[in-house]
Design a protein around this motif. Structure first.
Motif, PDB file in Angstrom:
ATOM      1  N   HIS A 168       0.787  -1.040  -0.173  1.00 17.14           N
ATOM      2  CA  HIS A 168       0.031  -0.052  -0.114  1.00 17.14           C
ATOM      3  C   HIS A 168       0.803   1.228  -0.161  1.00 17.14           C
ATOM      4  O   HIS A 168       0.446   2.167  -0.664  1.00 17.14           O
ATOM      5  CB  HIS A 168      -0.994  -0.081   1.062  1.00 17.14           C
ATOM      6  CG  HIS A 168      -2.018  -0.962   1.371  1.00 17.14           C
ATOM      7  ND1 HIS A 168      -3.018  -1.453   2.201  1.00 17.14           N
ATOM      8  CD2 HIS A 168      -2.335  -1.952   0.135  1.00 17.14           C
ATOM      9  CE1 HIS A 168      -3.772  -2.271   1.735  1.00 17.14           C
ATOM     10  NE2 HIS A 168      -3.286  -2.743   0.518  1.00 17.14           N
ATOM     11  N   ALA A 182      -2.082   2.188  -2.867  1.00 23.05           N
ATOM     12  CA  ALA A 182      -3.399   1.486  -2.743  1.00 23.05           C
ATOM     13  C   ALA A 182      -4.082   1.551  -1.461  1.00 23.05           C
ATOM     14  O   ALA A 182      -3.283   1.737  -0.607  1.00 23.05           O
ATOM     15  CB  ALA A 182      -3.307   0.096  -3.136  1.00 23.05           C
ATOM     16  N   THR A 199     -10.531  -5.184  -3.492  1.00 23.10           N
ATOM     17  CA  THR A 199     -12.062  -5.400  -3.066  1.00 23.10           C
ATOM     18  C   THR A 199     -12.425  -6.782  -3.153  1.00 23.10           C
ATOM     19  O   THR A 199     -13.729  -7.067  -2.711  1.00 23.10           O
ATOM     20  CB  THR A 199     -12.716  -4.544  -4.597  1.00 23.10           C
ATOM     21  OG1 THR A 199     -12.096  -5.373  -5.673  1.00 23.10           O
ATOM     22  CG2 THR A 199     -12.442  -3.153  -4.676  1.00 23.10           C
ATOM     23  N   TYR A 225      -7.220  -5.606  -6.915  1.00 18.36           N
ATOM     24  CA  TYR A 225      -7.099  -4.292  -6.655  1.00 18.36           C
ATOM     25  C   TYR A 225      -7.685  -3.623  -7.771  1.00 18.36           C
ATOM     26  O   TYR A 225      -7.078  -3.608  -8.975  1.00 18.36           O
ATOM     27  CB  TYR A 225      -5.600  -3.721  -6.473  1.00 18.36           C
ATOM     28  CG  TYR A 225      -5.070  -4.122  -4.890  1.00 18.36           C
ATOM     29  CD1 TYR A 225      -4.998  -3.061  -3.837  1.00 18.36           C
ATOM     30  CD2 TYR A 225      -4.917  -5.563  -4.738  1.00 18.36           C
ATOM     31  CE1 TYR A 225      -4.532  -3.437  -2.700  1.00 18.36           C
ATOM     32  CE2 TYR A 225      -4.455  -5.797  -3.271  1.00 18.36           C
ATOM     33  CZ  TYR A 225      -4.175  -4.567  -2.366  1.00 18.36           C
ATOM     34  OH  TYR A 225      -3.972  -4.916  -0.993  1.00 18.36           O
ATOM     35  N   LYS A 253      -8.906  -0.324 -10.197  1.00 21.98           N
ATOM     36  CA  LYS A 253      -8.117   0.883 -10.664  1.00 21.98           C
ATOM     37  C   LYS A 253      -8.435   2.203  -9.911  1.00 21.98           C
ATOM     38  O   LYS A 253      -9.749   2.540  -9.597  1.00 21.98           O
ATOM     39  CB  LYS A 253      -8.403   1.214 -12.131  1.00 21.98           C
ATOM     40  CG  LYS A 253      -7.672   2.309 -12.907  1.00 21.98           C
ATOM     41  CD  LYS A 253      -8.296   2.393 -14.497  1.00 21.98           C
ATOM     42  CE  LYS A 253      -7.664   3.786 -15.005  1.00 21.98           C
ATOM     43  NZ  LYS A 253      -8.043   3.938 -16.327  1.00 21.98           N
ATOM     44  N   THR A 254      -7.471   2.929  -9.690  1.00 16.56           N
ATOM     45  CA  THR A 254      -7.468   4.038  -8.722  1.00 16.56           C
ATOM     46  C   THR A 254      -6.861   5.404  -9.620  1.00 16.56           C
ATOM     47  O   THR A 254      -6.013   5.105 -10.597  1.00 16.56           O
ATOM     48  CB  THR A 254      -7.466   3.967  -7.326  1.00 16.56           C
ATOM     49  OG1 THR A 254      -5.946   4.205  -7.165  1.00 16.56           O
ATOM     50  CG2 THR A 254      -7.755   2.903  -6.913  1.00 16.56           C
ATOM     51  N   ALA A 255      -6.879   6.696  -9.059  1.00 17.96           N
ATOM     52  CA  ALA A 255      -5.941   7.673  -9.432  1.00 17.96           C
ATOM     53  C   ALA A 255      -4.622   7.465  -9.100  1.00 17.96           C
ATOM     54  O   ALA A 255      -3.729   8.034  -9.894  1.00 17.96           O
ATOM     55  CB  ALA A 255      -6.409   8.784  -9.018  1.00 17.96           C
ATOM     56  N   GLN A 256      -4.312   6.494  -8.127  1.00 17.74           N
ATOM     57  CA  GLN A 256      -3.103   6.204  -7.937  1.00 17.74           C
ATOM     58  C   GLN A 256      -2.293   5.093  -8.569  1.00 17.74           C
ATOM     59  O   GLN A 256      -1.170   4.932  -8.631  1.00 17.74           O
ATOM     60  CB  GLN A 256      -2.899   5.640  -6.484  1.00 17.74           C
ATOM     61  CG  GLN A 256      -3.065   7.005  -5.422  1.00 17.74           C
ATOM     62  CD  GLN A 256      -4.265   7.608  -5.374  1.00 17.74           C
ATOM     63  OE1 GLN A 256      -5.211   6.993  -5.347  1.00 17.74           O
ATOM     64  NE2 GLN A 256      -4.357   8.960  -5.474  1.00 17.74           N
ATOM     65  N   HIS A 257      -3.075   4.194  -9.058  1.00 20.67           N
ATOM     66  CA  HIS A 257      -2.493   2.927  -9.522  1.00 20.67           C
ATOM     67  C   HIS A 257      -3.416   2.224 -10.632  1.00 20.67           C
ATOM     68  O   HIS A 257      -4.776   2.413 -10.515  1.00 20.67           O
ATOM     69  CB  HIS A 257      -2.071   1.837  -8.506  1.00 20.67           C
ATOM     70  CG  HIS A 257      -3.350   1.320  -7.731  1.00 20.67           C
ATOM     71  ND1 HIS A 257      -4.133   0.439  -8.071  1.00 20.67           N
ATOM     72  CD2 HIS A 257      -3.797   1.946  -6.340  1.00 20.67           C
ATOM     73  CE1 HIS A 257      -4.933   0.182  -7.155  1.00 20.67           C
ATOM     74  NE2 HIS A 257      -4.704   1.142  -5.967  1.00 20.67           N
ATOM     75  N   GLU A 262      -5.636  -1.184 -12.338  1.00 21.48           N
ATOM     76  CA  GLU A 262      -6.105  -2.418 -11.863  1.00 21.48           C
ATOM     77  C   GLU A 262      -4.879  -3.358 -11.890  1.00 21.48           C
ATOM     78  O   GLU A 262      -4.238  -3.610 -12.785  1.00 21.48           O
ATOM     79  CB  GLU A 262      -6.931  -2.932 -12.677  1.00 21.48           C
ATOM     80  CG  GLU A 262      -7.775  -4.314 -12.204  1.00 21.48           C
ATOM     81  CD  GLU A 262      -8.962  -4.619 -12.942  1.00 21.48           C
ATOM     82  OE1 GLU A 262      -9.537  -5.487 -12.502  1.00 21.48           O
ATOM     83  OE2 GLU A 262      -9.027  -4.170 -14.088  1.00 21.48           O
ATOM     84  N   ASN A 308     -14.562  -3.326   0.966  1.00 30.41           N
ATOM     85  CA  ASN A 308     -14.553  -1.985   0.588  1.00 30.41           C
ATOM     86  C   ASN A 308     -13.471  -1.296   1.293  1.00 30.41           C
ATOM     87  O   ASN A 308     -13.463  -1.061   2.432  1.00 30.41           O
ATOM     88  CB  ASN A 308     -16.008  -1.191   0.909  1.00 30.41           C
ATOM     89  CG  ASN A 308     -16.136   0.291   0.289  1.00 30.41           C
ATOM     90  OD1 ASN A 308     -14.906   0.929   0.364  1.00 30.41           O
ATOM     91  ND2 ASN A 308     -17.433   0.654  -0.224  1.00 30.41           N
ATOM     92  N   GLU A 344     -12.444   1.757   1.089  1.00 29.83           N
ATOM     93  CA  GLU A 344     -12.451   3.107   1.408  1.00 29.83           C
ATOM     94  C   GLU A 344     -13.449   3.123   2.754  1.00 29.83           C
ATOM     95  O   GLU A 344     -12.911   3.856   3.793  1.00 29.83           O
ATOM     96  CB  GLU A 344     -13.360   3.943   0.590  1.00 29.83           C
ATOM     97  CG  GLU A 344     -12.596   3.982  -0.777  1.00 29.83           C
ATOM     98  CD  GLU A 344     -13.212   4.907  -1.827  1.00 29.83           C
ATOM     99  OE1 GLU A 344     -14.470   5.534  -1.553  1.00 29.83           O
ATOM    100  OE2 GLU A 344     -12.725   5.211  -2.970  1.00 29.83           O
TER     101      GLU A 344
END
Length: 451
Positions: free
Chosen positions: A260, A265, A269, A296, A298-302, A304, A444, A446
């Motif tokens: 992380h 990350a 999920t 994992y 896809k996010t703004a940081q990494h 999928e 989740n 978040e």
């Protein structure tokens, strides 16, 4: 008669230990309780749970100038005796950690108890106005995570979780390389921890004087189910789910926190785990082999990616631990000593599979192919390796405790607060649930709740 003789020998052994400690004090060679090089910046600490990890944490904290060890708490008297021998004769020692929380000269505590005490002691310490360094995993159960996070926010105290990879310059270098696109788009992470030794598999030594007289058994059990005195459960508590969190809580959580930190990350999920007891048939109920797969998003940081984890106490191939971050342009490997970047040169040509085509079609294809890719070669792509090693005397453990102490002094953020700590502990605990229930589990990252 045998029982009386054993009791007598225990008394003699205890007296001998006390006599040795007394001789050291009289001789003036007992160590100091403080690193006195910066007395104006004093931070008084107390360690709750002064076993192997608690001792190691305390030693690291005392390397920071101005830190003073005020007291230690433990349910085994022998460890309290040893703490006075190892640190200083004036050390306050007690079986009841609450006595230390009540002291005005204690600014912060190190919580290195068995896992099932982490949340209770940490929350009580913060409510008593103390800052907290709590060993990983932060919690023993998922239900405890939000309670500890809420306590940190409510009290405004510092809370650092003890998984030192987030303070490591090795992992910081890996984070920089990954963010710079050194391996291209991340698509797979592999991590493993193999321990081929009895000590590595938690077969810790049980002291000869362990008895209801030298151990506060009821205090050790705490919220765990009641049972008669059984020293193996205290000194090898990681083997039992009543007190520990198995290989997932002991080792997976390190890998999650490192991952992380490097990727940014929040967590997976979906969690899928399998394993069981394969080798250590010693009465434990914690798996000695555990494998997990994690999705994992896809996010703004990494992008999928998929994470594969393995912890194995039954592997006869040796002992190792590490990461492989895999992308189309190379592989980033992290080990104890440093980071290795293996980059592959791009293919000079895509290659072809024309053997089953008619000869005329093959000839026509090859004519066009050679004109389009004049530099095509049959040799494998060249691999270039770059190695980044940590300094020989560097310790990320020391760095992690130093970060905590400075946060206590300056009231600034730590590198691994309760929220970060639970986002590493949560998926680890879900591994145990998935392995026991033989099913994948949604998470989740978040909200830090089961989906």
């Amino acid at each position: 008669m045998g029982g009386s003789r054993r009791a007598f020998l225990r008394q003699v052994a205890g007296a001998a230990v006390t006599t040795v400690a007394a001789r050291r004090v009289l001789a003036g060679d007992a160590p100091s309780c403080a690193n006195t090089s910066e007395p104006a910046r004093r931070v008084g600490i107390a360690t709750i749970g002064i076993g192997s990890q608690g001792t190691s944490d305390t030693e690291a904290a005392l390397k920071v100038p101005g830190v003073e060890l005020v007291g230690a708490a433990d349910v085994y008297d022998g460890r309290l005796i040893r703490a006075r021998e190892a640190f200083c004769d004036k050390l306050v020692t007690t079986r009841d950690y609450r006595e230390l929380l009540a002291r005005s000269d204690v600014d912060a505590v190190i919580v290195a108890t068995p896992d099932h005490w982490h949340t209770r002691v940490s929350i009580e310490a913060m409510e008593a106005g103390k800052d907290v360094y709590v060993e990983k995993p932060m919690v023993h159960s998922l239900e405890e995570g939000q309670k500890l996070i809420d306590a940190q926010k409510r009290t405004g105290r510092i809370c650092q979780v003890g998984s030192q990879r987030v303070s490591s310059l090795v992992y910081r270098k890996a984070k920089e390389l990954l963010a710079a696109g050194a391996i291209g788009k991340l698509n797979l992470v592999e991590a493993w921890w193999v321990r081929n030794s009895a000590i590595g598999a938690w077969q810790y030594t049980i002291p000869a004087d362990a008895s209801p007289a030298t151990v506060d058994w009821d205090r050790f059990l705490g919220s765990a189910p009641r049972r008669p005195f059984e020293p193996m459960r205290l000194f090898r508590w990681r083997n039992y789910s009543d007190y520990g969190t198995g290989v997932a809580g002991d080792l997976f959580v390190h890998l999650f926190s490192g991952l992380h930190f490097v990727t940014g990350a929040l967590g997976p999920t979906r969690v899928m785990a399998t394993g069981g007891l394969r080798h250590w048939t010693d009465g434990r109920d914690a798996a000695d082999v555990l494998l997990g797969l994690f999705e994992y998003p896809k996010t703004a940081q990494h992008p999928e990616f998929t994470l594969s984890l393995k912890v194995d106490f039954a592997d006869g191939a040796g002992e190792s631990e590490g990461f492989r971050f895999v992308g189309p342009d190379g592989v980033l490997s992290i080990g104890w000593e440093g980071v290795t970047l293996a980059k592959q040169a791009p293919d000079a040509a895509p290659g072809y599979t024309i053997k089953t085509f008619p000869q005329a079609a093959q000839d026509l294809f090859l004519e066009d192919y050679r004109a389009k890719y004049p530099d095509a070669k049959k040799e494998l792509r060249l691999v270039k390796e770059e190695r980044f090693e940590k300094p020989e005397d560097y310790s990320d453990h020391d760095e992690h405790l130093r970060n905590f102490v400075e946060a206590v002094r300056t009231r600034t953020s730590v590198v691994e607060d309760a929220t970060f700590g639970f986002r590493a502990a949560g998926p680890a605990l879900l591994c145990n649930m998935s392995q026991r229930e033989r099913r994948p589990i949604g998470w989740n990252p978040e909200t830090m709740k089961i989906v």
